[in-house]
Scaffold this motif. Structure first.
Motif, short mmCIF file in Angstrom:
data_model
loop_
_atom_site.label_atom_id
_atom_site.label_comp_id
_atom_site.label_asym_id
_atom_site.label_seq_id
_atom_site.Cartn_x
_atom_site.Cartn_y
_atom_site.Cartn_z
N ILE A 100 0.54 -1.31 -0.65
CA ILE A 100 0.13 -0.28 -0.22
C ILE A 100 0.90 1.39 0.25
O ILE A 100 0.69 1.59 -1.13
CB ILE A 100 -1.52 0.28 1.08
CG1 ILE A 100 -1.92 -1.33 0.94
CG2 ILE A 100 -1.66 1.49 1.40
CD1 ILE A 100 -2.97 -1.17 0.78
N ALA A 101 1.94 1.33 1.02
CA ALA A 101 2.72 2.83 0.62
C ALA A 101 3.38 2.87 -0.73
O ALA A 101 3.43 3.58 -0.96
CB ALA A 101 4.91 2.07 2.01
N LYS A 102 4.10 2.06 -0.75
CA LYS A 102 4.37 1.84 -2.31
C LYS A 102 3.13 2.46 -3.79
O LYS A 102 4.04 3.15 -4.28
CB LYS A 102 5.50 1.05 -2.58
CG LYS A 102 6.46 0.15 -1.95
CD LYS A 102 7.19 -0.97 -2.54
CE LYS A 102 8.30 -0.70 -1.33
NZ LYS A 102 9.07 -2.14 -1.75
N VAL A 103 2.78 1.91 -3.59
CA VAL A 103 1.24 2.68 -3.82
C VAL A 103 0.81 3.58 -4.40
O VAL A 103 0.75 4.73 -5.33
CB VAL A 103 0.11 1.63 -4.25
CG1 VAL A 103 -1.24 1.83 -4.65
CG2 VAL A 103 -0.01 -0.14 -4.76
N LYS A 104 0.45 4.26 -3.07
CA LYS A 104 0.77 5.51 -2.65
C LYS A 104 2.03 6.49 -2.92
O LYS A 104 2.13 7.95 -3.44
CB LYS A 104 0.66 5.94 -1.25
CG LYS A 104 -0.43 5.73 -0.40
CD LYS A 104 -0.93 5.23 0.39
CE LYS A 104 -2.09 5.04 1.64
NZ LYS A 104 -2.21 5.10 3.21
N VAL A 105 3.21 6.14 -3.75
CA VAL A 105 4.47 6.73 -3.65
C VAL A 105 3.78 6.76 -5.53
O VAL A 105 4.41 8.19 -5.57
CB VAL A 105 5.75 5.78 -2.97
CG1 VAL A 105 6.68 6.41 -4.25
CG2 VAL A 105 5.51 6.02 -2.47
N THR A 106 3.94 5.52 -5.78
CA THR A 106 3.18 5.66 -7.10
C THR A 106 2.07 6.80 -7.63
O THR A 106 1.80 7.71 -8.56
CB THR A 106 2.88 4.72 -7.89
OG1 THR A 106 3.90 3.45 -7.48
CG2 THR A 106 2.99 4.36 -9.50
N LEU A 107 1.21 6.98 -7.01
CA LEU A 107 -0.39 8.37 -6.58
C LEU A 107 0.03 9.18 -6.46
O LEU A 107 0.10 9.77 -7.36
CB LEU A 107 -1.37 7.05 -5.98
CG LEU A 107 -1.65 6.39 -6.21
CD1 LEU A 107 -2.92 5.79 -4.88
CD2 LEU A 107 -2.51 5.42 -7.46
N ASP A 108 1.36 9.59 -5.83
CA ASP A 108 1.67 11.24 -5.86
C ASP A 108 2.67 11.52 -6.45
O ASP A 108 2.39 12.61 -7.15
CB ASP A 108 2.71 10.62 -4.06
CG ASP A 108 1.93 10.80 -2.86
OD1 ASP A 108 1.00 10.69 -3.42
OD2 ASP A 108 2.50 10.16 -2.07
N ALA A 109 2.97 10.47 -7.45
CA ALA A 109 3.55 10.70 -8.44
C ALA A 109 3.09 11.13 -10.26
O ALA A 109 3.01 12.19 -10.78
CB ALA A 109 4.58 9.73 -8.45
N PHE A 110 2.41 10.37 -9.66
CA PHE A 110 1.25 10.10 -11.13
C PHE A 110 0.48 12.11 -10.41
O PHE A 110 0.20 12.42 -11.39
CB PHE A 110 0.00 9.11 -11.03
CG PHE A 110 -1.36 10.06 -11.78
CD1 PHE A 110 -1.54 10.18 -12.87
CD2 PHE A 110 -3.00 9.90 -10.57
CE1 PHE A 110 -2.60 9.93 -13.63
CE2 PHE A 110 -3.98 10.77 -12.02
CZ PHE A 110 -3.98 10.44 -12.93
N LEU A 111 0.39 11.96 -9.64
CA LEU A 111 -0.17 13.54 -9.41
C LEU A 111 0.43 13.99 -9.89
O LEU A 111 -0.29 16.13 -9.84
CB LEU A 111 -0.80 13.84 -7.83
CG LEU A 111 -2.25 12.54 -7.30
CD1 LEU A 111 -2.64 12.74 -6.10
CD2 LEU A 111 -3.63 12.84 -8.23
#
Length: 696
Positions: A580-591
């Motif tokens: 979940i933490a690594k998914v959030k890192v990818t989401l932050d980069a997407f934003l």
């Protein structure tokens, strides 16, 4: 990475790889067109205002003098009001087309010289035709002349006009991007679609709705779109080949080509779910056509079985652990099952009808005569045959009734004939089918007079033969998307309900239901006159993503477009929290990336819901589920089932491990999920990655 690949990658992504300095003559021409469009828009707006005033004046007159106007004058006024209303709708339609042309009037120019001419004349092509002061300034992309833009290079060319074949040569081809009335670029082109234009369009971020592709239609796609002779076309297209867009553009072409015979109300689209329907809903209106009605297979069944029998919704095969249910679904998903039903129907009359004499006083219709009439009406449902025989018996008795005796009416005779039936309703007939097969265990009713979903269309098939189903007199063209999701018996019923031209499309490499056991060859047998076309080039995803997807599921005929990007990332995770933490890192980069859409794709709907709840507190996010009705940009969490047909700038596939994707049926699921990504693909796994994933 080599310098050569770095250059290719930069070229595919850069927004300025096309020389932004357009031709001066094209700037001048666009200004001329804009001026004439402005004049036409001004006139169209005046026409709309005038008709609106006429309508309001007529309404006011009828309201003010309602008590004084005689009925005849009132009737005439109502007719006039309807005519004004039709004129108003026509005027608004013209205004809307002109407004769309003002945004982007044309996308191509071709200069054509016929064999009989000494000079070439220039022609501009756009989504609609535009004439001003009796001069055709823009040609509709669907016109025969415009086909040369898609099919011909500079040099010898020709097109099929209404009066016959016109031959000559193209002396020039130019392509443009006009946005909001401004020329963004213009370039000289010596091939049918310049690679730079296609690369530019494919490199854009995704849209909330599918867009028209008229500026980038490829030659092989154009042949399908303009095929007006095939009764039915089956399009087998790899992931990202544009098959849905092609089908919609084919409808737009047919509506243009046969405008006197075919209207939007004569076309229906069978789509997999409401989200997908919403996603494709703007394509035809963007091309100037009215929206097309869309339905699902369950809605069609409900329309025809209302008041006859109920049925439960389909179960998710990926989340239903019931081996006996799965066996029933598999049994009913094959072409052999249709053949078994046909065999049953062939023997049915002898099994369910006891032919006896029908007497009435001195009149008698013999059993042999009734039997001959029964088989003479073999193209009709059984109960319809009995109604026709009842009328025949009445007419026969009436013709012989020289003494004026009382003879029964057709309704009374029908009751006598119905008494000869051993089976009284379609459900009893359907039960009898499995008894005839000696496979009674293959029919399980979840409740009284309620069918499992797998039984709905087989029941309809027998019901059509026994009671009859009303075939559509309105629909003249049917589009069926995601063809691999539907069984042969469903197609057999659809053929009875909609005996019309069809465009059927999908990809048997994206078969999602592990209990379906049919092939595209089976579908071809049900459409013996259909033309099969294959689309093998994928335009959606980068070269790296498609190469990765081919590593998941080898598809020999899958050909990626040379548009380069980052290689898919496979990220190991220590546990669920780490994932979940690594998914959030990818989401932050997407934003922060400028991309418009990101899809987090889980294996099942229930796992998508769980993942959505884990992220919903920290991100503005949408869940795409079977109950959803629309698609919007941003971050979406969904299942593989619901992602089909959609595309995202970026895709994250969590749980891509050996526990989640382990059996052979999971291979195509991973392939489907991976090919939703346009520009970036990220997979996360705990423990061992799935055996289907390519190893570095």
């Amino acid at each position: 990475m080599t310098n050569e690949k770095q250059n290719v990658k930069h070229k595919a992504r850069s927004s300025d790889f096309i020389d932004p300095i357009p031709f001066p003559d094209e700037i001048a021409h666009l200004k001329l067109i804009n001026d004439k469009l402005d004049a036409a828009l001004h006139q169209a707006n005046a026409n709309v205002d005038r008709v609106d005033k006429e309508y309001m004046d007529a309404k006011r007159y009828m309201a003010d003098y309602r008590g004084e106007i005689d009925p005849h004058e009132m009737f005439q006024n109502e007719l006039a009001l309807k005519q004004i209303d039709r004129t108003g709708a026509f005027s608004v339609g013209i205004w809307e087309k002109l407004a769309k042309l003002k945004e982007s009037p044309y996308f191509a120019r071709i200069d054509f010289q016929t064999n009989e001419s000494q000079i070439a004349t220039k022609h501009y092509i756009g989504r609609f035709a535009f004439s001003h002061e009796n001069e055709l300034l823009i040609i509709d992309w669907r016109a025969p002349f415009a086909s040369m833009f898609y099919d011909c290079e500079v040099g010898s060319a020709g097109y099929d006009a209404p009066m016959g074949r016109i031959e000559g040569k193209l002396t020039r081809k130019r392509q443009f991007k006009v946005k909001n009335g401004v020329l963004e670029y213009a370039l000289e082109s010596s091939v049918n679609i310049h690679d730079d234009v296609l690369q530019r369009e494919l490199s854009h971020t995704s849209d909330e709705k599918m867009k028209s592709i008229i500026a980038t239609i490829q030659k092989e796609q154009n042949k399908i779109i303009r095929n007006e002779k095939a009764g039915t076309i089956i399009i087998q297209g790899v992931a990202g080949s544009g098959k849905t867009a092609i089908a919609l553009h084919r409808i737009a072409f047919l509506l243009y080509r046969f405008k006197d015979k075919l209207a939007a109300r004569n076309v229906k689209i069978l789509s997999p779910n409401k989200v997908f329907s919403d996603y494709i809903s703007t394509v035809l209106p963007e091309l100037g056509e009215e929206p097309i009605r869309e339905q699902r297979f369950a809605e069609i069944a409900k329309d025809h079985l209302e008041g006859i029998i109920a049925f439960e919704a389909d179960k998710d095969p990926l989340e239903t652990e019931d081996s006996k249910w799965a066996a029933r679904v598999r049994f009913k998903s094959t072409l052999d099952f249709v053949k078994q039903m046909d065999g049953y129907l062939h023997e049915l009359p002898a099994m369910i009808f006891e032919f006896v004499d029908y007497p009435c006083g001195r009149f008698v219709a013999s059993a042999d005569w009734i039997q001959r009439r029964f088989y003479g009406y073999q193209n009709y449902p059984i109960k319809k045959r009995l109604r026709l025989i009842a009328e025949d018996i009445h007419d026969r008795f009436d013709a012989d009734n020289f003494r004026g005796e009382e003879i029964p009416r057709p309704g009374a005779i029908l009751k006598g004939l119905m008494a000869m039936l051993k089976v009284k309703n379609s459900l009893a007939l359907y039960r009898g089918f499995y008894q005839w097969l000696e496979l009674s265990e293959m029919l399980v009713l979840p409740a009284r007079k309620t069918l499992e979903w797998a039984d709905v269309y087989p029941f309809m098939y027998l019901h059509a033969a026994f009671e009859g189903l009303s075939e559509s007199k309105v629909i003249k063209h049917l589009v069926i998307d995601e063809m691999q999701d539907y069984t042969p018996i469903q197609y057999a019923v659809i053929n009875r309900l909609f005996p019309c031209q069809k465009t059927i499309l999908g990809d048997y490499g994206q078969l999602i239901n592990p209990n379906h056991r049919h092939t595209i060859a089976d579908i071809q047998q049900l459409f013996s006159d259909a033309r099969l076309v294959e689309l093998t080039k994928s335009y959606r995803s980068t070269y790296e993503i498609i190469s990765f997807a081919k590593g998941i599921q080898p598809v020999d005929r899958l050909e990626p477009v040379e548009r380069h990007g980052d290689a898919p990332a496979m990220i190991p995770c220590s546990d669920k929290e780490d994932e979940i933490a690594k998914v959030k890192v990818t989401l932050d980069a997407f934003l922060q990336s400028g991309n418009a859409s990101l899809g987090i794709i889980l294996k099942t709907n229930s796992s998508a819901l769980v993942f959505y709840k884990l992220l919903a507190e920290d991100y503005q996010i949408q869940l795409i589920s079977p109950d959803s009705t629309s698609f919007t940009n941003g971050i979406s969490v969904t299942s593989i089932q619901m992602s089909k047909g959609l595309e995202f700038d970026e895709v994250i596939i969590p749980n891509a491990n050996s526990d989640t994707y382990k059996c052979d049926d999971d291979q195509s699921l991973l392939y489907i999920a991976a090919t939703r990504a346009m520009h970036r693909l990220t997979l996360l796994y705990r423990g061992e990655p799935s055996r289907f994933l390519p190893r570095p």
